[in-house]
Write a protein that holds these residues in place. Structure first.
Motif, PDB file in Angstrom:
ATOM      1  N   VAL A  95       0.838  -1.189   0.000  1.00  0.00           N
ATOM      2  CA  VAL A  95       0.000   0.000   0.000  1.00  0.00           C
ATOM      3  C   VAL A  95       0.875   1.240   0.000  1.00  0.00           C
ATOM      4  CG1 VAL A  95      -1.760   1.258   1.292  1.00  0.00           C
ATOM      5  CG2 VAL A  95      -1.832  -1.245   1.205  1.00  0.00           C
ATOM      6  N   TRP A  96       2.032   1.146   0.651  1.00  0.00           N
ATOM      7  CA  TRP A  96       2.899   2.319   0.815  1.00  0.00           C
ATOM      8  C   TRP A  96       4.344   1.914   0.626  1.00  0.00           C
ATOM      9  CZ3 TRP A  96       5.897   3.476   5.517  1.00  0.00           C
ATOM     10  CH2 TRP A  96       6.507   4.744   5.460  1.00  0.00           C
ATOM     11  N   SER A  97       5.061   2.542  -0.295  1.00  0.00           N
ATOM     12  CA  SER A  97       6.482   2.283  -0.520  1.00  0.00           C
ATOM     13  C   SER A  97       7.237   3.592  -0.375  1.00  0.00           C
ATOM     14  CB  SER A  97       6.703   1.689  -1.915  1.00  0.00           C
ATOM     15  OG  SER A  97       6.088   0.442  -2.032  1.00  0.00           O
ATOM     16  N   PRO A  98       7.931   3.795   0.732  1.00  0.00           N
ATOM     17  CA  PRO A  98       8.643   5.058   0.939  1.00  0.00           C
ATOM     18  C   PRO A  98       9.893   5.126   0.078  1.00  0.00           C
ATOM     19  CG  PRO A  98       9.127   3.538   2.709  1.00  0.00           C
ATOM     20  CD  PRO A  98       8.091   2.867   1.848  1.00  0.00           C
ATOM     21  N   SER A  99      10.429   6.304  -0.062  1.00  0.00           N
ATOM     22  CA  SER A  99      11.669   6.492  -0.811  1.00  0.00           C
ATOM     23  C   SER A  99      12.671   7.226   0.065  1.00  0.00           C
ATOM     24  CB  SER A  99      11.400   7.294  -2.088  1.00  0.00           C
ATOM     25  OG  SER A  99      10.881   8.577  -1.767  1.00  0.00           O
ATOM     26  N   GLY A 100      13.934   7.175  -0.341  1.00  0.00           N
ATOM     27  CA  GLY A 100      14.970   7.840   0.429  1.00  0.00           C
ATOM     28  C   GLY A 100      15.823   6.839   1.178  1.00  0.00           C
ATOM     29  N   ALA A 101      16.499   7.311   2.211  1.00  0.00           N
ATOM     30  CA  ALA A 101      17.415   6.472   2.973  1.00  0.00           C
ATOM     31  C   ALA A 101      16.912   6.274   4.392  1.00  0.00           C
ATOM     32  CB  ALA A 101      18.798   7.107   3.000  1.00  0.00           C
ATOM     33  N   GLY A 102      17.134   5.061   4.896  1.00  0.00           N
ATOM     34  CA  GLY A 102      16.820   4.791   6.286  1.00  0.00           C
ATOM     35  C   GLY A 102      17.921   5.311   7.195  1.00  0.00           C
ATOM     36  N   GLN A 103      17.722   5.181   8.486  1.00  0.00           N
ATOM     37  CA  GLN A 103      18.683   5.643   9.477  1.00  0.00           C
ATOM     38  C   GLN A 103      19.124   4.479  10.360  1.00  0.00           C
ATOM     39  OE1 GLN A 103      19.747   8.921   9.479  1.00  0.00           O
ATOM     40  NE2 GLN A 103      18.440   9.153   7.661  1.00  0.00           N
ATOM     41  N   VAL A 104      20.328   4.587  10.891  1.00  0.00           N
ATOM     42  CA  VAL A 104      20.850   3.548  11.790  1.00  0.00           C
ATOM     43  C   VAL A 104      21.241   4.179  13.116  1.00  0.00           C
ATOM     44  CG1 VAL A 104      22.651   1.831  12.189  1.00  0.00           C
ATOM     45  CG2 VAL A 104      21.700   2.125   9.894  1.00  0.00           C
ATOM     46  N   ALA A 105      20.743   3.601  14.201  1.00  0.00           N
ATOM     47  CA  ALA A 105      21.132   4.003  15.551  1.00  0.00           C
ATOM     48  C   ALA A 105      21.853   2.833  16.208  1.00  0.00           C
ATOM     49  CB  ALA A 105      19.904   4.391  16.367  1.00  0.00           C
ATOM     50  N   VAL A 106      22.948   3.108  16.894  1.00  0.00           N
ATOM     51  CA  VAL A 106      23.690   2.051  17.591  1.00  0.00           C
ATOM     52  C   VAL A 106      23.443   2.196  19.084  1.00  0.00           C
ATOM     53  CG1 VAL A 106      25.945   1.040  18.039  1.00  0.00           C
ATOM     54  CG2 VAL A 106      25.447   2.011  15.785  1.00  0.00           C
ATOM     55  N   VAL A 107      22.940   1.143  19.689  1.00  0.00           N
ATOM     56  CA  VAL A 107      22.657   1.124  21.119  1.00  0.00           C
ATOM     57  C   VAL A 107      23.667   0.204  21.794  1.00  0.00           C
ATOM     58  CG1 VAL A 107      20.934   0.630  22.887  1.00  0.00           C
ATOM     59  CG2 VAL A 107      20.206   1.460  20.635  1.00  0.00           C
ATOM     60  N   ASN A 108      24.380   0.718  22.781  1.00  0.00           N
ATOM     61  CA  ASN A 108      25.323  -0.097  23.553  1.00  0.00           C
ATOM     62  C   ASN A 108      24.598  -0.629  24.780  1.00  0.00           C
ATOM     63  OD1 ASN A 108      27.446   2.512  22.639  1.00  0.00           O
ATOM     64  ND2 ASN A 108      27.733   0.423  21.877  1.00  0.00           N
ATOM     65  N   MET A 109      24.136  -1.863  24.683  1.00  0.00           N
ATOM     66  CA  MET A 109      23.371  -2.459  25.770  1.00  0.00           C
ATOM     67  C   MET A 109      24.295  -3.215  26.713  1.00  0.00           C
ATOM     68  SD  MET A 109      19.999  -3.754  23.638  1.00  0.00           S
ATOM     69  CE  MET A 109      19.011  -3.882  25.126  1.00  0.00           C
ATOM     70  N   PRO A 110      23.932  -3.324  27.989  1.00  0.00           N
ATOM     71  CA  PRO A 110      24.753  -4.112  28.910  1.00  0.00           C
ATOM     72  C   PRO A 110      25.003  -5.502  28.346  1.00  0.00           C
ATOM     73  CG  PRO A 110      23.068  -2.914  30.113  1.00  0.00           C
ATOM     74  CD  PRO A 110      22.751  -2.733  28.648  1.00  0.00           C
ATOM     75  N   ALA A 111      26.251  -5.922  28.369  1.00  0.00           N
ATOM     76  CA  ALA A 111      26.617  -7.191  27.734  1.00  0.00           C
ATOM     77  C   ALA A 111      25.919  -8.373  28.402  1.00  0.00           C
ATOM     78  CB  ALA A 111      28.118  -7.375  27.794  1.00  0.00           C
ATOM     79  N   PRO A 112      25.457  -9.326  27.606  1.00  0.00           N
ATOM     80  CA  PRO A 112      24.837 -10.527  28.167  1.00  0.00           C
ATOM     81  C   PRO A 112      25.877 -11.592  28.508  1.00  0.00           C
ATOM     82  CG  PRO A 112      24.618 -10.561  25.796  1.00  0.00           C
ATOM     83  CD  PRO A 112      25.323  -9.269  26.135  1.00  0.00           C
ATOM     84  N   TRP A 113      26.925 -11.175  29.178  1.00  0.00           N
ATOM     85  CA  TRP A 113      27.962 -12.106  29.601  1.00  0.00           C
ATOM     86  C   TRP A 113      28.743 -11.506  30.758  1.00  0.00           C
ATOM     87  CZ3 TRP A 113      28.246 -10.450  24.265  1.00  0.00           C
ATOM     88  CH2 TRP A 113      29.062  -9.334  24.044  1.00  0.00           C
TER      89      TRP A 113
END
Length: 382
Positions: free
Chosen positions: A113-131
């Motif tokens: 129904v909807w096809s956007p154009s352009g570029a997406g964005q990337v966010a980097v999240v530093n989450m507490p390590a699972p180790w």
């Protein structure tokens, strides 16, 4: 996915539309590779079977007896009889090297129904390590939001999760991100949120995305619970397993399939490139998280998990597998797991790729895999 029209198309119309889209995908795949096999490939008439007959199982290498102190293994379903077949297992885990390859043109996919154009964005999240321990105290989670994404808007999106290789190994902005922008802009796949989860820094590598026997690392819980909950809470996702896929290459192919089978209430589509389907088999290092516990190895092996899946999930899970059937180790794992899926009534798409294990395979087959996923979303009414 797109917001609903005031007068949405009927289910039958949506199914026909997605079926024709999937037919176009198959035709395109056949032009690129010699063999494509499917059961219930987003087809309007697909009717998953409900057989519980386990197929003959392929090899699990013996895990080393030396490992960290053992803890109680997660509860597993009753064992399913399997006949191991001897086969060679590599002495070391193949390390994929990023390489540039000519990518196939995006395949015409689900009508949106909807096809956007352009570029997406990337966010980097530093989450507490699972180790505990390791070389890093945080785990990098890169979250791609598609063109047109508005955090305050009403539009909701399906999500794809990738583990355990970080975005950098997917060639970042010039690789998979550029491809996602192109696929979404062309309408070949729906506008989606894509999450890349990085295991680097963990004390036991590869992690195989599992909760280790000694409780030193808990990647399974982190991926299927912590990260999914975080993304659902902070991004405009469709919080429904039908709207979530999980994918990966090599170890990631194992992770994707294992997590889909252990958490069918979280993920409904598995996309695995050159995966393996017996836990801990590529190398001695891959067996370390299981602490030498055969019961834990069995509890994480997709070849044993698939026949044990409850009937209610046999019709909701969908598998997209790509591998080179003639390649050592990965080929037999691929063909055997396809037999297991077929024997147990699952719907799947199996691609015998002309590209062996490596990034050329991923770069050339990701467009088709995500296009088929888009058609599957339409069939399931997301």
């Amino acid at each position: 996915m797109a917001e609903r029209r005031s007068r949405p198309p009927s289910t039958a119309h949506r199914s026909r539309r997605a079926g024709f889209a999937a037919l176009g995908v198959l035709a395109s795949l056949l032009l690129v590779t010699g063999v494509v096999r499917a059961t219930g490939l987003p087809w309007p008439t697909a009717s998953p079977g409900h057989s519980s007959i386990p197929a003959t199982a392929a090899p699990a290498a013996a895990a080393p007896a030396t490992a960290a102190p053992a803890a109680a293994a997660p509860a597993a379903a009753a064992p399913v009889a399997a006949t191991p077949i001897a086969s060679a297992v590599p002495t070391s885990t193949p390390t994929p090297t990023p390489e540039l390859a000519t990518t196939t043109a995006p395949v015409a996919g689900a009508s949106l129904v909807w096809s956007p154009s352009g570029a997406g964005q990337v966010a980097v999240v530093n989450m507490p390590a699972p180790w505990i321990g390791g070389s890093k105290r945080t785990a990098d989670v890169s979250i791609y939001t598609p063109p047109g994404y508005d955090p305050t808007g009403s539009q909701l999106y399906p999500a794809v999760y990738e583990a355990p290789t970080g975005l950098a190994l997917w060639n970042g902005e010039t690789g998979v991100i550029s491809e996602l922008n192109s696929l979404i802009g062309s309408g070949a796949m729906p506008a989606a949120i894509v999450v890349f989860i990085d295991e680097s820094g963990a004390p036991m590598m590869p992690t195989e995305c599992v909760d280790s026997s000694n409780k030193q690392q808990w990647l399974e819980t982190f991926i299927s619970k912590t990260v999914v909950d975080y993304v659902d809470l902070n991004y405009r996702t469709i919080p429904d397993p039908k709207a979530r896929a999980i994918m990966g290459l090599s170890e990631g192919g194992f992770c994707a399939t294992m997590l889909a089978l252990r958490h069918p209430d979280i993920f409904s589509v598995d996309i695995a490139f050159s995966g393996y389907y017996w836990a801990g088999t590529p190398s001695a290092a891959a067996a370390l998280p299981y602490g030498g516990q055969a019961s834990l190895i069995d509890a994480y092996s997709p070849a044993l998990l698939a026949p044990q899946i409850a009937d209610q999930y046999r019709s909701t899970l969908y598998f997209i597998l790509a591998s080179q059937a003639s390649q050592d180790y990965f080929g037999p794992q691929f063909t055997n797991f396809e037999e297991i899926l077929e024997a147990n009534g699952f719907d799947y798409l199996a691609i015998d790729s002309t590209y062996p294990h490596g990034w050329a395979q991923v770069e050339n087959w990701t467009p088709a895999a995500l296009t088929v996923w888009g058609a599957q979303l339409e069939i399931t009414g997301v």
